[in-house]
Write a protein that holds these residues in place. Structure first.
Motif, short mmCIF file in Angstrom:
data_model
loop_
_atom_site.label_atom_id
_atom_site.label_comp_id
_atom_site.label_asym_id
_atom_site.label_seq_id
_atom_site.Cartn_x
_atom_site.Cartn_y
_atom_site.Cartn_z
N TYR A 82 -5.27 1.04 1.33
CA TYR A 82 -5.49 -0.16 2.13
C TYR A 82 -4.24 -1.05 2.16
CZ TYR A 82 -6.82 -4.69 3.68
OH TYR A 82 -6.83 -5.88 4.36
N LEU A 83 -3.63 -1.28 1.03
CA LEU A 83 -2.45 -2.15 0.99
C LEU A 83 -1.30 -1.58 1.81
CD1 LEU A 83 -2.56 -3.30 -2.73
CD2 LEU A 83 -3.16 -4.64 -0.70
N ASN A 86 -3.34 -1.34 5.80
CA ASN A 86 -4.25 -2.37 6.30
C ASN A 86 -5.48 -1.74 6.94
OD1 ASN A 86 -5.06 -5.03 6.58
ND2 ASN A 86 -4.15 -5.24 8.61
N ARG A 87 -5.85 -0.56 6.48
CA ARG A 87 -7.02 0.16 6.96
C ARG A 87 -7.78 0.68 5.73
NH1 ARG A 87 -5.73 -1.40 11.33
NH2 ARG A 87 -4.89 -0.32 13.12
N HIS A 140 -1.72 -8.34 1.62
CA HIS A 140 -3.16 -8.46 1.82
C HIS A 140 -3.91 -8.64 0.50
CE1 HIS A 140 -2.64 -7.49 5.99
NE2 HIS A 140 -1.99 -6.39 5.66
N PRO A 143 -7.63 -8.54 -2.17
CA PRO A 143 -8.53 -7.93 -1.19
C PRO A 143 -9.97 -8.41 -1.42
CG PRO A 143 -7.91 -6.36 -2.86
CD PRO A 143 -7.18 -7.62 -3.18
#
Length: 191
Positions: A82-83, A86-87, A140, A143
């Motif tokens: 994710y980092l 961004n998904r 991000h 989270p």
């Protein structure tokens, strides 16, 4: 579930592509080394004795001679994906391939089959990871939505955890950079 990575020579990768059952022969040496450092008696118990552990490694197929030590993101594999992207799942380009990319091979395990990256794909991932610095990686963080989005992550969201994830990322990047420098392929496994 842990995210594991194994650098492989072209010969070893070709052998696995021809006979996916060889995936079961990979020793995933990161956990043996971790146990040896943290709990030496447990490491030996996993094999019975230090001599048996060495014998097990010596019995590996010839294609796995001089196999480099594997690398594990342990339980941080999904938050790392994710980092980087961004998904929660998927993504485009080589950054998404770093954790969840590759061509499926072998039987399904806990989280789908293992996947492999060819040396050219490893090189593309390494090139994409190389400029990622701590601020870019952690843009991000925290989270806060992880439980709601069902992102697999075990831990809290404080500064210490951010530092740990950033450190793991630097190790992952170095693992890919070494693979690129050696012209190696990679096996990725979530299990």
């Amino acid at each position: 579930m842990v995210g594991e990575f194994q650098r492989l020579s072209d010969v070893a990768l070709c052998a696995i592509k021809q006979d996916p059952s060889l995936l079961d022969e990979l020793p995933w040496l990161w956990w043996v080394l971790d146990m040896a450092l943290e709990e030496p008696e447990r490491s030996i118990a996993a094999y019975g004795s230090e001599a048996e552990a060495q014998a097990a490694i010596a019995c590996l197929p010839p294609e796995f001679a001089d196999l480099p030590v594997s690398f594990s993101l342990e339980k941080d594999w999904h938050v790392m994906h994710y980092l980087l992207t961004n998904r929660v799942w998927g993504g485009k380009g080589p950054l998404s391939d770093a954790i969840l990319g590759g061509t499926p091979i072998g039987p399904n395990n806990d989280f789908g089959p293992a996947r492999y990256l060819e040396p050219e794909e490893v090189s593309a991932v390494a090139t994409a990871l190389e400029p990622v610095d701590r601020p870019r990686l952690l843009r991000h963080w925290p989270p806060w939505f992880l439980p709601r989005w069902r992102l697999y992550y075990v831990g809290s969201y404080g500064e210490a955890e951010a530092e740990a994830v950033a450190f793991e990322f630097s190790e992952l990047r170095d693992y890919y950079l070494t693979a690129r420098a050696n012209g190696e392929g990679m096996i990725l496994k979530i299990a």
